[in-house]
Design a protein around this motif. Sequence first.
Motif, PDB file in Angstrom:
ATOM      1  N   LEU A 116       6.188 -13.544  15.166  1.00 19.22           N
ATOM      2  CA  LEU A 116       5.428 -14.682  15.686  1.00 19.22           C
ATOM      3  C   LEU A 116       4.206 -14.981  14.811  1.00 19.22           C
ATOM      4  O   LEU A 116       3.978 -16.134  14.428  1.00 19.22           O
ATOM      5  N   VAL A 117       3.433 -13.954  14.486  1.00 20.11           N
ATOM      6  CA  VAL A 117       2.239 -14.135  13.650  1.00 20.11           C
ATOM      7  C   VAL A 117       2.636 -14.682  12.280  1.00 20.11           C
ATOM      8  O   VAL A 117       2.006 -15.609  11.766  1.00 20.11           O
ATOM      9  N   SER A 118       3.677 -14.136  11.700  1.00 24.36           N
ATOM     10  CA  SER A 118       4.140 -14.611  10.390  1.00 24.36           C
ATOM     11  C   SER A 118       4.494 -16.096  10.458  1.00 24.36           C
ATOM     12  O   SER A 118       4.107 -16.879   9.583  1.00 24.36           O
ATOM     13  N   LYS A 119       5.181 -16.489  11.500  1.00 23.02           N
ATOM     14  CA  LYS A 119       5.565 -17.893  11.675  1.00 23.02           C
ATOM     15  C   LYS A 119       4.337 -18.782  11.902  1.00 23.02           C
ATOM     16  O   LYS A 119       4.235 -19.872  11.336  1.00 23.02           O
ATOM     17  N   GLU A 120       3.393 -18.295  12.709  1.00 24.08           N
ATOM     18  CA  GLU A 120       2.201 -19.091  13.030  1.00 24.08           C
ATOM     19  C   GLU A 120       1.299 -19.336  11.826  1.00 24.08           C
ATOM     20  O   GLU A 120       0.667 -20.383  11.733  1.00 24.08           O
ATOM     21  N   ILE A 121       1.216 -18.375  10.910  1.00 24.62           N
ATOM     22  CA  ILE A 121       0.309 -18.554   9.769  1.00 24.62           C
ATOM     23  C   ILE A 121       0.975 -19.221   8.568  1.00 24.62           C
ATOM     24  O   ILE A 121       0.294 -19.621   7.635  1.00 24.62           O
ATOM     25  N   THR A 122       2.282 -19.386   8.612  1.00 25.50           N
ATOM     26  CA  THR A 122       3.019 -19.997   7.497  1.00 25.50           C
ATOM     27  C   THR A 122       2.418 -21.320   7.030  1.00 25.50           C
ATOM     28  O   THR A 122       2.269 -21.533   5.824  1.00 25.50           O
ATOM     29  N   PRO A 123       2.046 -22.238   7.935  1.00 25.65           N
ATOM     30  CA  PRO A 123       1.516 -23.535   7.470  1.00 25.65           C
ATOM     31  C   PRO A 123       0.215 -23.445   6.666  1.00 25.65           C
ATOM     32  O   PRO A 123      -0.152 -24.393   5.977  1.00 25.65           O
ATOM     33  N   TYR A 124      -0.477 -22.322   6.737  1.00 25.46           N
ATOM     34  CA  TYR A 124      -1.743 -22.170   6.029  1.00 25.46           C
ATOM     35  C   TYR A 124      -1.566 -21.755   4.564  1.00 25.46           C
ATOM     36  O   TYR A 124      -2.543 -21.662   3.834  1.00 25.46           O
ATOM     37  N   TYR A 125      -0.339 -21.494   4.162  1.00 19.17           N
ATOM     38  CA  TYR A 125      -0.062 -21.071   2.791  1.00 19.17           C
ATOM     39  C   TYR A 125       0.805 -22.118   2.092  1.00 19.17           C
ATOM     40  O   TYR A 125       1.687 -22.715   2.711  1.00 19.17           O
ATOM     41  N   GLU A 126       0.562 -22.306   0.797  1.00 19.02           N
ATOM     42  CA  GLU A 126       1.365 -23.254   0.022  1.00 19.02           C
ATOM     43  C   GLU A 126       2.761 -22.718  -0.235  1.00 19.02           C
ATOM     44  O   GLU A 126       3.726 -23.469  -0.264  1.00 19.02           O
ATOM     45  N   ASN A 127       2.869 -21.405  -0.454  1.00 21.31           N
ATOM     46  CA  ASN A 127       4.151 -20.775  -0.769  1.00 21.31           C
ATOM     47  C   ASN A 127       4.697 -20.041   0.458  1.00 21.31           C
ATOM     48  O   ASN A 127       3.935 -19.680   1.352  1.00 21.31           O
ATOM     49  N   PRO A 128       6.000 -19.789   0.481  1.00 27.54           N
ATOM     50  CA  PRO A 128       6.592 -19.091   1.627  1.00 27.54           C
ATOM     51  C   PRO A 128       6.071 -17.651   1.756  1.00 27.54           C
ATOM     52  O   PRO A 128       5.797 -16.985   0.760  1.00 27.54           O
ATOM     53  N   ILE A 129       5.957 -17.199   2.985  1.00 24.97           N
ATOM     54  CA  ILE A 129       5.556 -15.814   3.244  1.00 24.97           C
ATOM     55  C   ILE A 129       6.750 -14.908   2.975  1.00 24.97           C
ATOM     56  O   ILE A 129       7.865 -15.174   3.433  1.00 24.97           O
ATOM     57  N   VAL A 130       6.513 -13.842   2.212  1.00 26.36           N
ATOM     58  CA  VAL A 130       7.586 -12.907   1.851  1.00 26.36           C
ATOM     59  C   VAL A 130       7.363 -11.522   2.468  1.00 26.36           C
ATOM     60  O   VAL A 130       8.043 -10.566   2.096  1.00 26.36           O
ATOM     61  N   THR A 131       6.445 -11.417   3.401  1.00 27.87           N
ATOM     62  CA  THR A 131       6.145 -10.135   4.030  1.00 27.87           C
ATOM     63  C   THR A 131       7.385  -9.594   4.739  1.00 27.87           C
ATOM     64  O   THR A 131       7.975 -10.254   5.583  1.00 27.87           O
ATOM     65  N   GLU A 132       7.755  -8.390   4.359  1.00 28.50           N
ATOM     66  CA  GLU A 132       8.888  -7.696   4.977  1.00 28.50           C
ATOM     67  C   GLU A 132       8.466  -7.219   6.372  1.00 28.50           C
ATOM     68  O   GLU A 132       7.341  -6.753   6.555  1.00 28.50           O
ATOM     69  N   ILE A 133       9.344  -7.337   7.339  1.00 30.85           N
ATOM     70  CA  ILE A 133       9.108  -6.809   8.685  1.00 30.85           C
ATOM     71  C   ILE A 133      10.251  -5.847   8.980  1.00 30.85           C
ATOM     72  O   ILE A 133      11.413  -6.271   9.095  1.00 30.85           O
ATOM     73  N   SER A 134       9.932  -4.560   9.034  1.00 32.96           N
ATOM     74  CA  SER A 134      10.952  -3.519   9.167  1.00 32.96           C
ATOM     75  C   SER A 134      10.503  -2.451  10.157  1.00 32.96           C
ATOM     76  O   SER A 134       9.302  -2.245  10.345  1.00 32.96           O
ATOM     77  N   PRO A 135      11.471  -1.732  10.738  1.00 33.16           N
ATOM     78  CA  PRO A 135      11.089  -0.630  11.638  1.00 33.16           C
ATOM     79  C   PRO A 135      10.472   0.516  10.837  1.00 33.16           C
ATOM     80  O   PRO A 135      10.881   0.788   9.713  1.00 33.16           O
ATOM     81  N   LEU A 136       9.469   1.159  11.410  1.00 33.10           N
ATOM     82  CA  LEU A 136       8.883   2.335  10.772  1.00 33.10           C
ATOM     83  C   LEU A 136       9.865   3.484  10.886  1.00 33.10           C
ATOM     84  O   LEU A 136      10.348   3.788  11.975  1.00 33.10           O
ATOM     85  N   ASP A 137      10.157   4.099   9.774  1.00 36.40           N
ATOM     86  CA  ASP A 137      11.005   5.288   9.782  1.00 36.40           C
ATOM     87  C   ASP A 137      10.087   6.508   9.748  1.00 36.40           C
ATOM     88  O   ASP A 137       9.903   7.181  10.748  1.00 36.40           O
ATOM     89  N   VAL A 138       9.469   6.723   8.590  1.00 36.04           N
ATOM     90  CA  VAL A 138       8.578   7.877   8.421  1.00 36.04           C
ATOM     91  C   VAL A 138       7.303   7.411   7.734  1.00 36.04           C
ATOM     92  O   VAL A 138       7.349   6.588   6.818  1.00 36.04           O
ATOM     93  N   PHE A 139       6.185   7.940   8.179  1.00 36.61           N
ATOM     94  CA  PHE A 139       4.906   7.706   7.520  1.00 36.61           C
ATOM     95  C   PHE A 139       4.470   9.020   6.907  1.00 36.61           C
ATOM     96  O   PHE A 139       4.409  10.041   7.591  1.00 36.61           O
ATOM     97  N   TYR A 140       4.209   9.013   5.608  1.00 36.82           N
ATOM     98  CA  TYR A 140       3.713  10.196   4.901  1.00 36.82           C
ATOM     99  C   TYR A 140       2.252   9.957   4.549  1.00 36.82           C
ATOM    100  O   TYR A 140       1.925   8.964   3.897  1.00 36.82           O
ATOM    101  N   GLU A 141       1.379  10.845   4.960  1.00 36.03           N
ATOM    102  CA  GLU A 141      -0.036  10.731   4.632  1.00 36.03           C
ATOM    103  C   GLU A 141      -0.227  10.961   3.135  1.00 36.03           C
ATOM    104  O   GLU A 141       0.353  11.890   2.561  1.00 36.03           O
ATOM    105  N   ALA A 142      -1.040  10.117   2.517  1.00 32.49           N
ATOM    106  CA  ALA A 142      -1.349  10.255   1.092  1.00 32.49           C
ATOM    107  C   ALA A 142      -2.292  11.433   0.870  1.00 32.49           C
ATOM    108  O   ALA A 142      -2.924  11.939   1.804  1.00 32.49           O
ATOM    109  N   GLU A 143      -2.416  11.825  -0.361  1.00 29.00           N
ATOM    110  CA  GLU A 143      -3.275  12.931  -0.747  1.00 29.00           C
ATOM    111  C   GLU A 143      -4.728  12.657  -0.342  1.00 29.00           C
ATOM    112  O   GLU A 143      -5.134  11.500  -0.206  1.00 29.00           O
ATOM    113  N   LYS A 144      -5.483  13.718  -0.185  1.00 35.13           N
ATOM    114  CA  LYS A 144      -6.862  13.642   0.305  1.00 35.13           C
ATOM    115  C   LYS A 144      -7.729  12.679  -0.507  1.00 35.13           C
ATOM    116  O   LYS A 144      -8.542  11.944   0.056  1.00 35.13           O
ATOM    117  N   GLU A 145      -7.569  12.657  -1.823  1.00 38.21           N
ATOM    118  CA  GLU A 145      -8.431  11.811  -2.657  1.00 38.21           C
ATOM    119  C   GLU A 145      -8.209  10.315  -2.428  1.00 38.21           C
ATOM    120  O   GLU A 145      -9.012   9.489  -2.854  1.00 38.21           O
TER     121      GLU A 145
END
Length: 179
Positions: A116-145
């Motif tokens: 819904l948000v992706s569709k609602e903000i589309t008119p505010y951009y000149e080019n098409p939105i290419v943001t991927e929308i996918s289910p979260l599988d695994v989140f790996y925390e990055a290194e401390k730094e």
Amino acid sequence: MTTKNLQLATFGGGCFWCTEAVFQEVKGVEKVVSGYSGGNAPGHPTYREICSGLTGHAEVVQVTFDANIISYEDVLVIFMTTHDPTTLNRQGADVGTQYRSVIYYHNDLQKEIAELVSKEITPYYENPIVTEISPLDVFYEAEKEHQDYYKNNQTQGYCSFVITPKLAKLRKLHADKLK
């Protein structure tokens, strides 16, 4: 005393240092953790492996927010307006699949809101939105730094030239949502 309604949002908008710095300033955000998601290589990936572009992972942040203070929809609007959701596998000079624009949803309601948000903000951009929308599988925390990177490295060139302007944009567009 009000009970907190803590929820998770996971997304990538290019370099995770930028996205982390943005959400650390948002009212209702309890915690932001930089990490990796969406890849196909086995095991916990490293930053060096991610940067190769060969693991399929994206640099992402996992945001813990209090839905009694800020809605998932508002979190997504901030996300979608503080990076360029119209460039495939690129944010500025950062190029590669690890820098893709992506929303990893945690449940069906988040998927519905993301679409819904992706569709609602589309008119505010000149080019098409290419943001991927996918289910979260695994989140790996990055290194401390990589955690709290902007807070710890504000004078570093990348921070000064890339992250600081993003924070200025955040403050201009979403002043009412900041801490």
